[in-house]
Design a protein around this motif. Structure first.
Motif, PDB file in Angstrom:
ATOM      1  N   THR A   1       0.813  -1.214   0.000  1.00  0.00           N
ATOM      2  CA  THR A   1       0.000   0.000   0.000  1.00  0.00           C
ATOM      3  C   THR A   1       0.842   1.257   0.000  1.00  0.00           C
ATOM      4  O   THR A   1       0.315   2.354   0.052  1.00  0.00           O
ATOM      5  N   SER A   2       2.166   1.103  -0.063  1.00  0.00           N
ATOM      6  CA  SER A   2       3.050   2.255  -0.066  1.00  0.00           C
ATOM      7  C   SER A   2       4.327   1.897  -0.788  1.00  0.00           C
ATOM      8  O   SER A   2       4.773   0.740  -0.767  1.00  0.00           O
ATOM      9  N   THR A   3       4.934   2.885  -1.451  1.00  0.00           N
ATOM     10  CA  THR A   3       6.219   2.659  -2.118  1.00  0.00           C
ATOM     11  C   THR A   3       7.386   2.838  -1.152  1.00  0.00           C
ATOM     12  O   THR A   3       8.522   2.506  -1.490  1.00  0.00           O
ATOM     13  N   ASP A   4       7.122   3.363   0.026  1.00  0.00           N
ATOM     14  CA  ASP A   4       8.194   3.649   0.983  1.00  0.00           C
ATOM     15  C   ASP A   4       8.414   2.532   1.994  1.00  0.00           C
ATOM     16  O   ASP A   4       9.528   2.326   2.467  1.00  0.00           O
ATOM     17  N   ASP A   5       7.359   1.836   2.368  1.00  0.00           N
ATOM     18  CA  ASP A   5       7.500   0.775   3.359  1.00  0.00           C
ATOM     19  C   ASP A   5       6.728  -0.453   2.889  1.00  0.00           C
ATOM     20  O   ASP A   5       5.901  -0.375   1.986  1.00  0.00           O
ATOM     21  N   PRO A   6       6.981  -1.615   3.498  1.00  0.00           N
ATOM     22  CA  PRO A   6       6.369  -2.858   3.017  1.00  0.00           C
ATOM     23  C   PRO A   6       5.007  -3.181   3.620  1.00  0.00           C
ATOM     24  O   PRO A   6       4.589  -4.337   3.624  1.00  0.00           O
ATOM     25  N   SER A   7       4.315  -2.186   4.148  1.00  0.00           N
ATOM     26  CA  SER A   7       3.006  -2.451   4.742  1.00  0.00           C
ATOM     27  C   SER A   7       2.000  -2.778   3.647  1.00  0.00           C
ATOM     28  O   SER A   7       2.165  -2.410   2.490  1.00  0.00           O
ATOM     29  N   GLY A   8       0.944  -3.481   4.042  1.00  0.00           N
ATOM     30  CA  GLY A   8      -0.067  -3.812   3.054  1.00  0.00           C
ATOM     31  C   GLY A   8      -1.141  -4.709   3.607  1.00  0.00           C
ATOM     32  O   GLY A   8      -1.297  -4.876   4.832  1.00  0.00           O
ATOM     33  N   TYR A   9      -1.898  -5.311   2.689  1.00  0.00           N
ATOM     34  CA  TYR A   9      -3.014  -6.183   3.033  1.00  0.00           C
ATOM     35  C   TYR A   9      -2.874  -7.500   2.287  1.00  0.00           C
ATOM     36  O   TYR A   9      -2.387  -7.549   1.160  1.00  0.00           O
TER      37      TYR A   9
END
Length: 405
Positions: free
Chosen positions: A98-106
């Motif tokens: 969900t972001s290009t800066d960190d590996p967070s997501g669903y």
């Protein structure tokens, strides 16, 4: 260094619990009260264990919080064995950054059609290289390309591999992994491509293989390609390494495929050895995404316009039989247009019989079932596009409990 985290300690905050409904009956004061009891208390452990092993992964996490007895059952080695060998297929999940800066997501579970807030181990940014096979996921950094981790994203167990040999800095790198179903050992392949200094048409290419059994890297092939370079797409399928190459001029084909049998391949530095296994693409593609579906090589490709092959007009799916491509499906226009503005490159990955396709410019996710020949949108991802140039990507993996790096 290795960090181990028991899967029973996995954060359950993403699970939505449904309170147990209270029974209701209209009784007079004179009516006798009905005694209630827990059915599972009358079941022996082995039978309850067998029943729980048929649950989806997400339901097992819920089951572990029901009571101490259930937690001990689903944490046992015997349960993990039953779970990995039962007849219910755990369909591959899809993780969306969900972001290009960190590996967070669903993570998306196609069985119960739900998205879970999910944290990946080891990976630092979303532009790292990712490859998966039978429950294990490999991550490699996109800067120095010497930090390689193998992990189980469900249990959070991981291991860092020793640095691979070859060029320290490369122009293009492709990574793939394969887990042996019998002994659960795994291998990792790295295909490195670097331009020969001062010569745009010649590219050094080397292939390096890691074995979890020996815990060492070997350099299997070094070669010089003329008119072709390596790329970022590769996959291991039925002990054959496939990777895409890209024309640098002088060819009617924009892309090509190289196939190397890993079981019969020794160390070689013979010039021209790679092009002997060249396989052309099924048609002019804007991009190609390779995947292993039940030990069959499948490519999902953007179909270019006849007069302008760099402009995408549709998406097709092909399976390789021998050295011939057989078309399995073409995305219907209503789904293709449903993505909105579709770039000539896109994200796609798959395993088992399920293919995921995602546009870089949208969180919309489309699935295709290879058995049923059925296209279907996933449930809407909780993430929303916050600015025009925001990019979305992801990968699929098998949710498994018993496999460890």
């Amino acid at each position: 260094m290795e960090a181990e985290t028991s899967w029973t300690n996995y954060p359950y905050s993403y699970i939505t619990y449904v309170p147990e409904a209270e029974s209701y009956s209209e009784q007079s004061d004179d009516e006798a009260k009905v005694e209630t009891f827990s059915m599972d208390s009358h079941l022996p452990d082995d039978l309850l264990e067998r029943i729980l092993s048929f649950l989806p992964i997400a339901s097992i996490f819920r089951a572990s919080t029901v009571c101490k007895r259930w937690n001990e059952i689903v944490s046992s080695r015997r349960f993990l064995w039953n779970f990995s060998n039962n007849s219910v297929s755990q369909r591959p999940w899809y993780f969306m950054f969900t972001s290009t800066d960190d590996p967070s997501g669903y993570a998306y579970d196609p069985i119960i059609r739900k998205w879970y807030s999910f944290n990946l181990p080891c990976i630092e940014t979303s532009n790292w290289f990712v490859a998966s096979s039978r429950g294990l996921v490999c991550f490699m950094d996109n800067d120095c390309r010497n930090k390689i981790y193998v992990s189980n994203p469900i249990t959070k167990q991981w291991r860092r591999l020793i640095e691979p040999p070859g060029h320290k800095s490369t122009d293009y790198t492709a990574m793939s992994t394969s887990v042996n179903r019998t002994n659960r050992s795994y291998s990792v392949s790295i295909v490195k491509s670097k331009q020969v200094p001062g010569n745009f048409f010649q590219w050094d290419l080397s292939i390096h293989l890691y074995s979890s059994e020996t815990m060492t890297w070997t350099t299997s092939v070094t070669d010089v390609l003329t008119g072709w370079r390596g790329g970022n797409d590769s996959v291991i399928c039925d002990d054959v390494l496939y990777f895409l190459i890209y024309s640098t001029g002088g060819s009617d084909h924009r892309h090509g495929l190289i196939a190397l049998n890993l079981s019969s391949m020794g160390s070689s530095s013979s010039s021209g050895i790679l092009m002997r296994s060249f396989i052309p693409m099924p048609c002019s593609l804007t991009c190609g995404r390779l995947m292993n579906l039940r030990e069959r090589l499948v490519i999902v490709g953007g179909i270019g316009k006849h007069d302008r092959p760099e402009i995408i007009k549709g998406i097709g799916i092909w399976v390789l039989r021998g050295k011939e491509w057989v078309e399995m499906a073409r995305m219907p226009q209503r789904f293709f247009q449903g993505f909105g503005e579709f770039d000539d490159v896109f994200a796609s990955s798959g395993t088992d019989d399920l293919v995921y396709i995602q546009s870089y410019g949208s969180p919309a996710l489309l699935t295709f079932d290879m058995n049923l020949k059925y296209w279907k949108w996933s449930q809407k991802c909780p993430v929303t596009k916050r600015f025009p140039l925001q990019l979305f990507t992801g990968f699929c993996f098998e949710p498994r409990l018993e496999i460890a790096p």
